[in-house]
Design an enzyme around this catalytic site. Structure first.
Site, PDB file in Angstrom:
ATOM      1  N   ALA A 171       5.445  -5.919   1.562  1.00  0.00           N
ATOM      2  CA  ALA A 171       4.205  -5.740   0.796  1.00  0.00           C
ATOM      3  C   ALA A 171       3.780  -4.286   0.888  1.00  0.00           C
ATOM      4  N   GLU A 172       2.920  -3.899  -0.023  1.00  0.00           N
ATOM      5  CA  GLU A 172       2.112  -2.698   0.171  1.00  0.00           C
ATOM      6  C   GLU A 172       0.949  -3.159   1.037  1.00  0.00           C
ATOM      7  N   ASP A 186      14.820  -4.950   2.773  1.00  0.00           N
ATOM      8  CA  ASP A 186      13.715  -3.997   2.699  1.00  0.00           C
ATOM      9  C   ASP A 186      14.067  -2.885   1.717  1.00  0.00           C
ATOM     10  N   TYR A 242      -6.097  -4.385  -2.372  1.00  0.00           N
ATOM     11  CA  TYR A 242      -5.089  -4.928  -1.449  1.00  0.00           C
ATOM     12  C   TYR A 242      -5.324  -6.419  -1.224  1.00  0.00           C
ATOM     13  N   ILE A 265      12.177  -6.331  -3.843  1.00  0.00           N
ATOM     14  CA  ILE A 265      11.772  -7.680  -4.262  1.00  0.00           C
ATOM     15  C   ILE A 265      11.316  -7.694  -5.725  1.00  0.00           C
ATOM     16  N   THR A 301      -2.910 -12.463   5.035  1.00  0.00           N
ATOM     17  CA  THR A 301      -3.810 -11.676   5.883  1.00  0.00           C
ATOM     18  C   THR A 301      -5.200 -12.301   5.904  1.00  0.00           C
ATOM     19  N   ASP A 302      -5.953 -12.018   6.970  1.00  0.00           N
ATOM     20  CA  ASP A 302      -7.340 -12.517   7.025  1.00  0.00           C
ATOM     21  C   ASP A 302      -8.221 -11.877   5.947  1.00  0.00           C
ATOM     22  N   GLU A 303      -7.747 -10.753   5.361  1.00  0.00           N
ATOM     23  CA  GLU A 303      -8.591 -10.061   4.376  1.00  0.00           C
ATOM     24  C   GLU A 303      -8.814 -10.884   3.118  1.00  0.00           C
ATOM     25  N   ARG A 318     -13.349  -5.133  13.540  1.00  0.00           N
ATOM     26  CA  ARG A 318     -12.038  -5.727  13.306  1.00  0.00           C
ATOM     27  C   ARG A 318     -11.632  -6.510  14.551  1.00  0.00           C
ATOM     28  N   ASN A 370      -6.148  -7.956  12.300  1.00  0.00           N
ATOM     29  CA  ASN A 370      -5.535  -6.624  12.455  1.00  0.00           C
ATOM     30  C   ASN A 370      -4.555  -6.570  13.618  1.00  0.00           C
ATOM     31  N   ILE A 423       5.161  -4.802  11.338  1.00  0.00           N
ATOM     32  CA  ILE A 423       5.236  -6.162  11.897  1.00  0.00           C
ATOM     33  C   ILE A 423       6.639  -6.739  11.711  1.00  0.00           C
ATOM     34  N   TYR A 470      23.706   4.225   7.145  1.00  0.00           N
ATOM     35  CA  TYR A 470      24.194   3.200   6.226  1.00  0.00           C
ATOM     36  C   TYR A 470      24.999   3.734   5.057  1.00  0.00           C
ATOM     37  N   LYS A 483      -3.028  -9.713  -2.199  1.00  0.00           N
ATOM     38  CA  LYS A 483      -2.513 -10.681  -1.223  1.00  0.00           C
ATOM     39  C   LYS A 483      -3.009 -12.093  -1.578  1.00  0.00           C
TER      40      LYS A 483
HETATM   41  P1  NAD Z   1       4.151  -2.159   6.503  1.00  0.00           P
HETATM   42  O1  NAD Z   1       3.519  -1.419   5.379  1.00  0.00           O
HETATM   43  O2  NAD Z   1       4.323  -1.508   7.825  1.00  0.00           O
HETATM   44  O3  NAD Z   1       5.605  -2.672   6.053  1.00  0.00           O
HETATM   45  C1  NAD Z   1       5.864  -3.194   4.780  1.00  0.00           C
HETATM   46  C2  NAD Z   1       7.377  -3.228   4.584  1.00  0.00           C
HETATM   47  O4  NAD Z   1       7.642  -3.787   3.292  1.00  0.00           O
HETATM   48  C3  NAD Z   1       8.033  -1.845   4.619  1.00  0.00           C
HETATM   49  O5  NAD Z   1       9.173  -1.871   5.436  1.00  0.00           O
HETATM   50  C4  NAD Z   1       8.396  -1.586   3.168  1.00  0.00           C
HETATM   51  O6  NAD Z   1       9.528  -0.745   3.003  1.00  0.00           O
HETATM   52  C5  NAD Z   1       8.646  -3.001   2.663  1.00  0.00           C
HETATM   53  N1  NAD Z   1       8.479  -3.106   1.211  1.00  0.00           N
HETATM   54  C6  NAD Z   1       7.432  -2.673   0.460  1.00  0.00           C
HETATM   55  N2  NAD Z   1       7.659  -2.897  -0.849  1.00  0.00           N
HETATM   56  C7  NAD Z   1       8.875  -3.509  -0.934  1.00  0.00           C
HETATM   57  C8  NAD Z   1       9.661  -3.997  -2.014  1.00  0.00           C
HETATM   58  N3  NAD Z   1       9.246  -3.872  -3.285  1.00  0.00           N
HETATM   59  N4  NAD Z   1      10.850  -4.583  -1.744  1.00  0.00           N
HETATM   60  C9  NAD Z   1      11.285  -4.696  -0.464  1.00  0.00           C
HETATM   61  N5  NAD Z   1      10.600  -4.221   0.597  1.00  0.00           N
HETATM   62  C10 NAD Z   1       9.403  -3.630   0.365  1.00  0.00           C
HETATM   63  O7  NAD Z   1       3.311  -3.503   6.620  1.00  0.00           O
HETATM   64  P2  NAD Z   1       2.906  -4.339   7.930  1.00  0.00           P
HETATM   65  O8  NAD Z   1       1.640  -3.817   8.482  1.00  0.00           O
HETATM   66  O9  NAD Z   1       4.082  -4.511   8.797  1.00  0.00           O
HETATM   67  O10 NAD Z   1       2.552  -5.742   7.233  1.00  0.00           O
HETATM   68  C11 NAD Z   1       3.582  -6.690   6.958  1.00  0.00           C
HETATM   69  C12 NAD Z   1       2.962  -7.901   6.269  1.00  0.00           C
HETATM   70  O11 NAD Z   1       1.963  -8.478   7.090  1.00  0.00           O
HETATM   71  C13 NAD Z   1       2.286  -7.572   4.946  1.00  0.00           C
HETATM   72  O12 NAD Z   1       2.555  -8.616   4.044  1.00  0.00           O
HETATM   73  C14 NAD Z   1       0.818  -7.502   5.297  1.00  0.00           C
HETATM   74  O13 NAD Z   1       0.012  -7.859   4.186  1.00  0.00           O
HETATM   75  C15 NAD Z   1       0.713  -8.549   6.408  1.00  0.00           C
HETATM   76  N6  NAD Z   1      -0.341  -8.339   7.419  1.00  0.00           N
HETATM   77  C16 NAD Z   1      -0.469  -7.125   8.051  1.00  0.00           C
HETATM   78  C17 NAD Z   1      -1.434  -6.987   9.055  1.00  0.00           C
HETATM   79  C18 NAD Z   1      -1.614  -5.692   9.819  1.00  0.00           C
HETATM   80  O14 NAD Z   1      -2.548  -5.572  10.598  1.00  0.00           O
HETATM   81  N7  NAD Z   1      -0.747  -4.702   9.652  1.00  0.00           N
HETATM   82  C19 NAD Z   1      -2.255  -8.072   9.394  1.00  0.00           C
HETATM   83  C20 NAD Z   1      -2.087  -9.289   8.703  1.00  0.00           C
HETATM   84  C21 NAD Z   1      -1.119  -9.408   7.726  1.00  0.00           C
HETATM   85  O1  DAU Z   2      -7.063  -7.584   8.767  1.00  0.00           O
HETATM   86  C1  DAU Z   2      -5.700  -7.453   8.511  1.00  0.00           C
HETATM   87  C2  DAU Z   2      -5.440  -6.155   7.785  1.00  0.00           C
HETATM   88  O2  DAU Z   2      -5.631  -5.104   8.727  1.00  0.00           O
HETATM   89  C3  DAU Z   2      -4.044  -6.087   7.176  1.00  0.00           C
HETATM   90  O3  DAU Z   2      -3.930  -7.093   6.190  1.00  0.00           O
HETATM   91  C4  DAU Z   2      -3.786  -4.709   6.562  1.00  0.00           C
HETATM   92  O4  DAU Z   2      -2.453  -4.640   6.092  1.00  0.00           O
HETATM   93  C5  DAU Z   2      -4.006  -3.661   7.643  1.00  0.00           C
HETATM   94  O5  DAU Z   2      -3.831  -2.379   7.098  1.00  0.00           O
HETATM   95  C6  DAU Z   2      -5.408  -3.791   8.261  1.00  0.00           C
HETATM   96  O6  DAU Z   2      -6.430  -3.415   7.310  1.00  0.00           O
HETATM   97  P1  DAU Z   2      -7.706  -2.524   7.746  1.00  0.00           P
HETATM   98  O7  DAU Z   2      -8.252  -1.876   6.546  1.00  0.00           O
HETATM   99  O8  DAU Z   2      -8.634  -3.311   8.610  1.00  0.00           O
HETATM  100  O9  DAU Z   2      -6.938  -1.452   8.723  1.00  0.00           O
HETATM  101  P2  DAU Z   2      -7.082   0.117   8.894  1.00  0.00           P
HETATM  102  O10 DAU Z   2      -6.288   0.502  10.101  1.00  0.00           O
HETATM  103  O11 DAU Z   2      -6.818   0.850   7.623  1.00  0.00           O
HETATM  104  O12 DAU Z   2      -8.618   0.300   9.232  1.00  0.00           O
HETATM  105  C7  DAU Z   2      -9.224  -0.346  10.352  1.00  0.00           C
HETATM  106  C8  DAU Z   2     -10.699  -0.004  10.332  1.00  0.00           C
HETATM  107  O13 DAU Z   2     -10.847   1.392  10.626  1.00  0.00           O
HETATM  108  C9  DAU Z   2     -11.368  -0.203   8.980  1.00  0.00           C
HETATM  109  O14 DAU Z   2     -12.690  -0.658   9.199  1.00  0.00           O
HETATM  110  C10 DAU Z   2     -11.391   1.188   8.364  1.00  0.00           C
HETATM  111  C11 DAU Z   2     -11.515   2.097   9.574  1.00  0.00           C
HETATM  112  N1  DAU Z   2     -10.870   3.414   9.475  1.00  0.00           N
HETATM  113  C12 DAU Z   2      -9.559   3.454   9.075  1.00  0.00           C
HETATM  114  C13 DAU Z   2      -8.888   4.661   8.984  1.00  0.00           C
HETATM  115  C14 DAU Z   2      -7.457   4.713   8.524  1.00  0.00           C
HETATM  116  C15 DAU Z   2     -11.548   4.566   9.825  1.00  0.00           C
HETATM  117  O15 DAU Z   2     -12.735   4.513  10.199  1.00  0.00           O
HETATM  118  N2  DAU Z   2     -10.889   5.759   9.733  1.00  0.00           N
HETATM  119  C16 DAU Z   2      -9.593   5.864   9.309  1.00  0.00           C
HETATM  120  O16 DAU Z   2      -9.058   6.998   9.228  1.00  0.00           O
END
Ligand code: NAD
Ligand code: DAU
Length: 350
Positions: free
Chosen positions: A84-85, A34, A156, A61, A131-133, A220, A185, A13, A347, A160
């Site tokens: 974040a992780e 990052d 996770y 961070i 996150t909505d989680e 989701r 998601n 994102i 870099y 958060k």
């Molecule tokens: P991502 O895992 O793709 O990216 C996370 C980034 O954070 C990476 O570039 C990583 O290198 C960096 N990072 C991790 N630890 C770090 C540290 N200690 N110092 C500096 N940088 C660090 O995550 P994403 O899916 O892009 O999510 C970004 C944010 O949005 C997160 O906070 C996540 O909780 C939130 N979010 C994600 C979703 C989703 O669906 N992916 C939905 C809602 C909220």
């Molecule tokens: O809701 C927002 C969240 O969405 C973010 O905060 C998280 O960072 C992001 O990872 C995501 O979490 P989910 O656990 O919902 O996403 P994921 O893609 O891991 O899984 C989506 C759904 O699919 C979940 O119900 C688990 C299921 N799943 C996932 C994987 C990886 C499977 O059935 N098989 C799989 O291999």
């Protein structure tokens, strides 16, 4: 020039947020901080890396002295904190890593920002991407609103939620101007192939089985990543400090229905007989504590700030599949680990 610090800008994102800010606001200097963990990939930002208003900073961070110095040197106007992780399955294997990065890392940033800004908070904003989680899990009815009590259920989401609490603690205790948003998601280009949609696309391409957790009944609410980036841009520039904003696609899918749809699209794109990819589906042991359903009520963001998702799901999903099909190098680099060399090449000498 206004200066914005984006953390986690090399991730999924974050890279869309950085691109949007760099290209839309030439008078704003965008700093991307990052650590480049396994999820951070500078190849995501190749197209903007030479913009004069973009700067990448490799940093952690968790390193407070470094953050403190950076904030004092650069005098940022605002922070958009995404680092974040982010993967639930990894959090089940390593909860402490999530607590440390997501909670302690956020506290460090809050501390560095409030230290640098405390003489005069006006004109500053700490925007935390949650996150909505954090709201927990829904049954088949109802939606999460901004006033739904938090009820995290995975390591996770607990981490958060912890970070959200600290953001509000800094706001209440020290007056730090802060906003939190909570999105459903995301899907789209540059999504790391450990998450459902890119993992399924990758496995179909390689004829590998498609692991559906449990019975695939979990639901989701999917939002195209650029719509999330647009919401973040709007909230950062027009949102009110002290507010929480939900962001969501109003687009609920049962996992199995989504995987079946992806199989159909992939069969068509790869000119395979209908049903070929679906034969790869394999029901596997469920995720422990698997949240049944997430569904966001984003009406506050829509009515107060006028946000609307621009990309409908059929368009977004097809765009996503097309992106993965035409960026198989990206997928290969990520799955082989070769993307990590990119930082060294780009870099090392700078
Ligand atoms: P991502 O895992 O793709 O990216 C996370 C980034 O954070 C990476 O570039 C990583 O290198 C960096 N990072 C991790 N630890 C770090 C540290 N200690 N110092 C500096 N940088 C660090 O995550 P994403 O899916 O892009 O999510 C970004 C944010 O949005 C997160 O906070 C996540 O909780 C939130 N979010 C994600 C979703 C989703 O669906 N992916 C939905 C809602 C909220
Ligand atoms: O809701 C927002 C969240 O969405 C973010 O905060 C998280 O960072 C992001 O990872 C995501 O979490 P989910 O656990 O919902 O996403 P994921 O893609 O891991 O899984 C989506 C759904 O699919 C979940 O119900 C688990 C299921 N799943 C996932 C994987 C990886 C499977 O059935 N098989 C799989 O291999």
């Amino acid at each position: 020039m206004k200066k914005i610090l984006v953390t986690g800008g090399a991730g999924f994102i974050g890279s869309h947020v950085v691109r949007r800010l760099v290209t839309r606001y030439p008078d704003t200097q965008v700093f991307n901080l990052d650590k480049l963990t396994y999820a951070g990939n500078l190849e995501n930002l190749r197209d903007v890396e030479n913009y004069s208003n973009y700067r990448f900073i490799k940093g952690d961070i968790l390193d407070y002295p470094f953050l403190k110095e950076l904030f004092h040197a650069e005098r940022f106007d605002g922070v958009i904190h995404l680092a974040a992780e982010s993967h639930v399955d990894r959090s089940l294997e390593s909860p402490a890593t999530f607590a440390i990065t997501n909670i302690v890392g956020t506290i460090n940033l809050l501390q560095a920002a409030s230290d640098a800004w405390k003489k005069d908070y006006s004109g500053h904003l700490f925007y935390h991407i949650s996150t909505d989680e954090v709201y927990g899990s829904l049954d088949h009815g109802g939606y999460f609103t901004e006033t739904t009590p938090v009820d995290p259920r995975s390591p996770y989401s607990a981490s958060k939620t912890g970070s959200d609490h600290f953001v509000w603690a800094f706001r209440h205790s020290y007056g730090l101007p802060a906003i939190i948003s909570r999105c459903s998601n995301n899907y789209g280009p540059n999504h790391f192939p450990e998450k459902l949609i890119p993992l399924m696309i990758h496995n179909i391409l390689h004829g590998k089985s498609l692991p559906v957790y449990g019975k695939g009944e979990n639901v989701r609410d999917w939002l195209y990543v650029e719509d999330h980036a647009a919401a973040i841009d709007l909230i950062f520039h027009k949102g009110k400090a002290g507010q929480i904003y939900n962001i969501g696609g109003n687009n609920e899918w049962k996992n199995i229905d989504l995987v079946m749809l992806l199989c159909k699209i992939m069969d068509e794109k790869l000119n395979k007989p209908a049903g070929t990819s679906a034969k790869l589906i394999s029901y596997v042991t469920d995720r422990p504590g698997h949240d049944l359903r997430y569904a966001i009520d984003a009406s506050k963001l829509k009515s107060e700030l006028g946000w609307q998702p621009a990309v409908d799901f059929p368009t977004g999903l097809e765009r996503t599949v097309d992106w993965y099909l035409s960026n198989q190098d990206w997928l290969n680099h990520v799955t082989s680990g070769a993307y990590r060399d990119y930082y060294e090449r780009m870099y090392h000498h700078r």
